[in-house]
Design an enzyme around this catalytic site. Structure first.
Site, PDB file in Angstrom:
ATOM      1  N   GLU A 293      90.170  33.230 -19.261  1.00 23.14           N
ATOM      2  CA  GLU A 293      90.628  33.225 -17.876  1.00 23.14           C
ATOM      3  C   GLU A 293      89.488  33.069 -16.880  1.00 23.14           C
ATOM      4  O   GLU A 293      89.627  33.385 -15.699  1.00 23.14           O
ATOM      5  CB  GLU A 293      91.406  34.513 -17.598  1.00 23.14           C
ATOM      6  CG  GLU A 293      92.650  34.663 -18.437  1.00 23.14           C
ATOM      7  CD  GLU A 293      93.335  35.990 -18.213  1.00 23.14           C
ATOM      8  OE1 GLU A 293      94.046  36.116 -17.200  1.00 23.14           O
ATOM      9  OE2 GLU A 293      93.155  36.906 -19.042  1.00 23.14           O
TER      10      GLU A 293
ATOM     11  N   SER B 182      97.152  35.563 -17.960  1.00 17.94           N
ATOM     12  CA  SER B 182      97.399  34.252 -17.348  1.00 17.94           C
ATOM     13  C   SER B 182      98.208  33.338 -18.265  1.00 17.94           C
ATOM     14  O   SER B 182      98.090  32.122 -18.205  1.00 17.94           O
ATOM     15  CB  SER B 182      96.076  33.559 -16.954  1.00 17.94           C
ATOM     16  OG  SER B 182      95.423  34.272 -15.944  1.00 17.94           O
TER      17      SER B 182
ATOM     18  N   SER C 283      99.063  33.486  -5.725  1.00 16.37           N
ATOM     19  CA  SER C 283      99.440  34.525  -6.687  1.00 16.37           C
ATOM     20  C   SER C 283     100.520  35.430  -6.115  1.00 16.37           C
ATOM     21  O   SER C 283     100.591  35.688  -4.906  1.00 16.37           O
ATOM     22  CB  SER C 283      98.225  35.356  -7.081  1.00 16.37           C
ATOM     23  OG  SER C 283      97.279  34.570  -7.762  1.00 16.37           O
TER      24      SER C 283
END
Length: 382
Positions: free
Chosen positions: A26, A214, A350
């Site tokens: 990530e 993720s 997000s």
């Protein structure tokens, strides 16, 4: 009285080290998150020191250039693109006696970069979100944003996260775990363990790394023929894998934020089905920028229940600072917790900051609240 605190010279601003990048899969998302945080920090209130960790684990002095920390034309950013020297490194203190950060280069005298008052770690995945960095900061006596060692480790390992939730009476869906030794010593028995699980709960299954985020390394498996490839993909990220049954229903997320009087839940969000993807995977989240619905179209009772469960999950795992809790609202109207993220995605798209924005807390306010909470909280046992 020192010049720093005299009436003629006001006390210096608190210094925030934003630490990002790292060795996990990530890495790029952490860089994007750091760019958003660097844009949002109030420079009239805080001094900022960006520190990037390269993919091979070197701590480097990074450029304070948020515009370069974005996904552009589907290309992912990296810490290596933000550092001038491949040889220089940043050293954090290793004892509570000093908070001085030092920059070193081969053949040169180490250069003091000043003291750090708080670290804002925006690393995702192993070697950053899993308690390792938090443990180092505890040893150094440096306050930091987010969960402590235990909560970070629990939040990273989906198996033990589920065990904690079950022990606190939170609803968890069916799952199975294949540990590294099981697969290495008897893959046939491990594979049978999964197919027996499928026989009990049905196909499709989701095979995923037990300690990644993720949506990295996750595969939706429709039958036994696709199982080996899915296991190989998950083990590419983590030798321990988790297998989950499909829960039919709606994907609901809820943010938790620690205020001075305790944790509070945001308005929830819903992740609708993404037509071009089997599920809400990495490509959907970060490349195609699939968006959720904020606030989620839930009844008042459903909203209240998921907010209560989110705060209960925060407390069960002994979290601090922030958490994004992910749920399924099943077809029979029950909420089942899937996982928590102790350092959720913090990019401009997000869900965590979007949920708090709709709850009345802007992105810059959110960043400031997290820094202030970290400055109030001591290191050590608490």
């Amino acid at each position: 009285m020192s010049s720093e605190t005299s009436p003629q010279s006001p006390a210096r601003k608190p210094r925030v080290a934003v630490v990002f990048g790292g060795r996990s899969s990530e890495h790029a998302i952490s860089v994007v998150t750091a760019g958003a945080v660097l844009r949002a920090i109030d420079r009239s209130t805080y001094d900022v020191l960006p520190i990037g960790i390269t993919t091979d684990g070197r701590w480097a002095l990074a450029a304070d250039d948020p515009e370069r920390m974005t996904i552009s034309d589907r290309a992912l950013p990296s810490v290596e693109q933000l550092t001038d020297s491949a040889d220089g490194g940043v050293l954090l203190p290793v004892t509570p006696a000093s908070r001085e950060v030092v920059y070193t280069e081969p053949g040169a005298v180490p250069k003091a970069l000043g003291e750090v008052d708080v670290v804002f770690p925006v690393l995702h995945g192993p070697y950053g979100e899993d308690g390792t960095l938090q443990g180092m900061l505890e040893l150094a006596g440096i306050p930091y944003v987010g969960a402590g060692v235990l909560a970070s480790a629990v939040g990273q390992d989906k198996e033990y996260m589920k065990r904690v939730f079950l022990s606190f009476g939170l609803p968890v869906g069916p799952y199975e775990v294949i540990r590294p030794r099981e697969w290495d010593t008897d893959p046939t028995a491990a594979r049978k363990k999964i197919t027996d699980f499928a026989g009990e709960h049905g196909w499709p299954l989701f095979v995923k790394p037990a300690r990644a985020g993720s949506s990295m390394g996750i595969t939706k498996v429709d039958d036994e023929a696709a199982l080996d490839e899915a296991i190989a993909e998950a083990r590419r990220h983590d030798p321990k894998i988790l297998v989950e049954s499909l829960l039919r229903g709606r994907e609901i997320e809820c943010g938790v934020l620690e205020f001075e009087d305790g944790p509070r839940a945001s308005v929830p969000a819903e992740i609708p089905p993404v037509s071009a993807h089997d599920f809400y995977d990495f490509e959907a989240k970060y490349i195609d920028s699939a968006s959720g619905i904020v606030p989620a179209p839930l009844s008042e009772d459903e909203t209240r229940r998921v907010q209560e469960l989110a705060v209960r999950a925060f407390e069960a795992a002994s979290c601090e600072g922030l958490v994004r809790a992910d749920f399924f609202l099943t077809e029979d109207g029950e909420f089942v917790i899937n996982e928590i993220n102790t350092m959720p995605g913090f990019t401009p798209i997000s869900m965590y900051p979007l949920m708090w924005e709709k709850s009345g807390v802007s992105y810059p306010e959110l960043v400031d609240l997290l820094i202030q909470a970290a400055l109030r909280r001591p290191t050590g046992l608490r």
